[in-house]
Design a protein around this motif. Structure first.
Motif, short mmCIF file in Angstrom:
data_model
loop_
_atom_site.label_atom_id
_atom_site.label_comp_id
_atom_site.label_asym_id
_atom_site.label_seq_id
_atom_site.Cartn_x
_atom_site.Cartn_y
_atom_site.Cartn_z
N MET A 163 1.16 -1.04 0.12
CA MET A 163 0.08 0.09 -0.12
C MET A 163 0.94 1.24 0.17
N LEU A 164 0.23 2.18 -0.55
CA LEU A 164 0.95 3.61 -0.32
C LEU A 164 1.28 4.08 1.16
N GLU A 165 2.30 4.51 1.77
CA GLU A 165 2.37 4.80 3.03
C GLU A 165 1.97 6.19 3.52
N ASN A 166 0.99 6.16 4.40
CA ASN A 166 0.69 7.32 4.89
C ASN A 166 0.29 6.76 6.48
N HIS A 167 0.09 8.06 7.16
CA HIS A 167 -0.10 7.54 8.69
C HIS A 167 -1.01 6.62 9.05
N SER A 168 -2.22 6.91 8.52
CA SER A 168 -3.39 5.76 9.07
C SER A 168 -3.13 4.41 8.49
N GLN A 169 -2.45 4.35 7.38
CA GLN A 169 -2.13 3.03 6.90
C GLN A 169 -1.09 2.50 7.60
N PHE A 170 -0.18 2.96 8.10
CA PHE A 170 0.98 2.65 8.83
C PHE A 170 0.64 2.15 10.30
N PHE A 171 -0.47 2.77 10.83
CA PHE A 171 -0.97 2.44 12.37
C PHE A 171 -2.18 2.21 12.24
N PHE A 172 -2.93 0.99 11.96
CA PHE A 172 -2.80 -0.09 11.86
C PHE A 172 -3.30 -0.77 10.75
N ASN A 173 -3.35 -0.22 9.53
CA ASN A 173 -4.18 -0.76 8.30
C ASN A 173 -3.25 -1.60 7.52
N CYS A 174 -1.96 -1.45 7.87
CA CYS A 174 -0.72 -2.52 7.38
C CYS A 174 -0.70 -3.65 7.93
N ASP A 175 -0.82 -4.83 7.05
CA ASP A 175 -0.98 -6.17 7.58
C ASP A 175 0.27 -6.35 8.79
N PHE A 176 1.29 -5.92 8.27
CA PHE A 176 2.47 -6.13 9.15
C PHE A 176 2.31 -5.44 10.54
N SER A 177 1.78 -4.32 10.64
CA SER A 177 1.69 -3.66 12.06
C SER A 177 0.55 -4.23 12.70
#
Length: 143
Positions: free
Chosen positions: A30-44
């Protein structure tokens, strides 16, 4: 800075005119943005749900403000458990951000299991002198 959405994620850097790779350094999907990073990203999200299993009951992926609100307003936690959850969330954010920067700037990578072990170790060290440490670590499966 994380709570306020002020970390220097790709979207924030682009707003400042700084050209950076746009993909998330953790999941690459995905494109990196703040809401994606915490916690929309599968990894996080996997890290969050492993360290704080009560987040497995969320139907949708929580944002960082939603995680903070859940901990603060949940009737599931007593005061000591809330303190532990806030500490755990702070450790998760710190280690995820550090992993992102290691991947982006020095090409060093830890897998998700290693990162969870590092976070668990940090939590054991941070709570070393807490009187109810063992019950908290067992409650949140950090032992």
């Amino acid at each position: 800075m994380a709570r306020l959405g002020k970390l220097k994620t790709a979207d924030n850097l682009l707003l400042r005119g700084i050209q950076v790779p746009l993909n998330c350094s953790l999941c690459s999907g995905m494109l990196e943005n703040h809401s994606q990073f915490f916690f929309n990203c599968d990894f996080s999200l996997y890290i969050l749900k492993t360290i704080l299993p009560d987040f497995n009951y969320f139907l949708l992926r929580p944002t960082l403000p939603q995680t903070l609100d859940f901990i603060e307003n949940s009737g599931k936690f007593n005061n000591a458990e809330k303190d532990f959850c806030f500490l755990a969330l702070s450790c998760i954010i710190y280690h995820i951000w550090r992993e992102r920067n290691n991947r982006r700037f020095s090409d060093l990578r830890n897998n998700v299991v290693k990162l969870i072990c590092n976070i668990s170790s940090a939590l054991r060290l941070k709570t070393f002198k807490w009187k109810n440490r063992n019950s908290l670590l067992q409650r949140f499966t950090i032992m």
